[in-house]
Design an enzyme around this catalytic site. Structure first.
Site, PDB file in Angstrom:
ATOM      1  N   PRO A 113      -3.226 -12.088  10.017  1.00  0.00           N
ATOM      2  CA  PRO A 113      -3.597 -11.938  11.426  1.00  0.00           C
ATOM      3  C   PRO A 113      -4.037 -10.509  11.731  1.00  0.00           C
ATOM      4  CG  PRO A 113      -1.212 -12.156  11.178  1.00  0.00           C
ATOM      5  CD  PRO A 113      -1.822 -12.488   9.854  1.00  0.00           C
ATOM      6  N   LYS A 135     -15.079   0.252  13.883  1.00  0.00           N
ATOM      7  CA  LYS A 135     -13.817  -0.490  13.990  1.00  0.00           C
ATOM      8  C   LYS A 135     -13.334  -0.526  15.430  1.00  0.00           C
ATOM      9  CE  LYS A 135      -9.079  -0.630  12.196  1.00  0.00           C
ATOM     10  NZ  LYS A 135      -8.108  -0.094  11.206  1.00  0.00           N
ATOM     11  N   ASN A 186       0.854  -1.189   0.000  1.00  0.00           N
ATOM     12  CA  ASN A 186       0.000   0.000   0.000  1.00  0.00           C
ATOM     13  C   ASN A 186       0.886   1.234   0.000  1.00  0.00           C
ATOM     14  OD1 ASN A 186       0.558   0.784   2.858  1.00  0.00           O
ATOM     15  ND2 ASN A 186      -0.461  -1.174   3.277  1.00  0.00           N
TER      16      ASN A 186
END
Length: 397
Positions: free
Chosen positions: A303, A337, A208
């Site tokens: 993960p 979130k 990214n």
């Protein structure tokens, strides 16, 4: 900041002992006094005369020097400093410290001192990675010993990897942080930063646009408030902060291992842009282009480091701060979130290309907590970092 400070410098017996000479010079330039102690092995790499000339002080080497015992016993020598620094801290010295041995001057001083201790490890990469060294490191950290480095790079033995002693100026910055009576003195804070690279094959990867600049700024601001900072970074373009422990990783799984190995900490700031997915079964060979055909890639989840640390039953940091890079409905998505992950705060920002935030020098964030959303004005990333560090300090009081 170091004017008038007294440093007891123990130089261990490794090739990195030569850096101790420059470290002494840098400390004295900043007004600190340095009392040097050489292990017997250290005298094979640097001479007591050169060390004494740079320090402007007598060099101590022998536990059983009766003259020294009459003038200044090893108990007194171990307690007159503001900080005891071991650089290089060899595998042998670390083992002695962790095991409580006291069979020479250096180890006896370390056992007898009630002064804070900092080590700068230096050894072969295999020795550093050895389970015994990692157990000893964990013990020393649990005992409150500060650690700076080691760095990754070429070794004198011809190998490459973690084990190079931190550079003198990095150690000086860590010493400044250790001697700063800031609000985060005696606190350990973990900061993750940068992107992760998830391999497709040996030459391609998924990544990214994160530069790691915000993570570096946060680590520096926390350091400046007196915290001991463990900085776990992916392959970011931003410079690494001085005066902190830097752990270099590449993939999300490597970052997760480094984070868990760094616990316990008082606070965790998860600023890294961790890839959500990785290729299932990345190729061992380069995928070749076949005319008229596209490669078939399947993905698996990486993960969730933030959620795992936030939901630890034992050893959870007192404060866990996550980051949310969003392109729409920033507050709504970030609020959800925070609840989903179980962290205390979320620092959210709008990373649409037109904002110039991803990879840029400025940021505009919203701090999400249980109390709601707090808009911060657009400012430089260093200003964001200082403001966040001050909030973290207040929360840990």
């Amino acid at each position: 900041m170091l004017a008038g400070k007294r440093i007891l410098l123990i130089i261990g017996g490794g090739i990195a002992a030569y850096k101790g000479l420059d470290l002494i010079r840098r400390l004295r330039e900043r007004g600190a006094s340095v009392t040097p102690v050489l292990t017997r092995a250290a005298t094979e790499f640097v001479t007591p005369l050169s060390v004494s000339a740079l320090a402007g002080e007598k060099v101590y080497t022998d536990l059983f020097d009766l003259t020294d015992e009459a003038e200044m016993g090893h108990i007194q020598l171990s307690r007159v400093a503001d900080l005891v620094v071991v650089a290089p801290a060899t595998a042998d010295l670390m083992a002695k410290m962790a095991g409580g041995h006291a069979n020479d001057l250096a180890s006896t001083l370390l056992m007898a001192t009630d002064t804070p201790v900092m080590i700068a490890p230096a050894m072969n990469v295999r020795m550093w990675d050895h389970p015994a060294t990692q157990r000893n490191l964990a013990t020393l950290k649990f005992d409150g010993v500060r650690v700076v480095g080691p760095n990754e790079g070429d070794m004198a033995c011809g190998e490459y990897g973690p084990g190079r002693m931190a550079e003198p100026l990095e150690i000086v910055a860590a010493i400044k942080a250790a001697l700063t009576d800031g609000p985060l003195k005696d606190k350990r804070v973990l900061v993750t930063s940068g992107p992760t690279h998830e391999p497709i094959d040996p030459v391609r990867y998924i990544a990214n646009r994160s530069s790691g600049a915000q993570g570096t700024a946060i680590a520096e601001s926390l350091r400046d408030l007196g915290a001991e900072v463990i900085f776990v970074t992916g392959p970011a373009t931003a410079a690494r902060p001085d005066g902190v422990t830097v752990v270099e990783v590449e993939t999300a799984r490597e970052m997760r291992e480094a984070v868990m190995a760094s616990l316990p900490v008082d606070a965790g700031v998860f600023a890294a842009a961790v890839a959500d997915w990785r290729v299932d079964g990345a190729g061992a060979s380069k995928i070749k282009k076949v005319a008229g055909k596209l490669p078939s890639l399947s993905f698996v989840e990486n993960p969730d480091i933030l959620a795992e640390v936030s939901q630890l039953a034992e050893g959870r940091p007192q404060l866990v701060v996550g980051f949310a890079a969003e392109t729409d409905d920033v507050v709504t998505h970030a609020t959800a979130k925070r609840v989903r992950k179980g962290c205390d705060w979320i620092v959210a920002n709008d990373v649409r290309p037109e904002t110039g935030i991803m990879g840029g020098s400025e940021n505009a964030v919203v701090l999400i907590s249980a109390d709601g959303a707090e808009d911060w004005p657009r400012m430089g990333k260093r200003d964001v970092a200082r403001r966040l560090a001050e909030r973290i300090a207040a929360a840990l009081l």
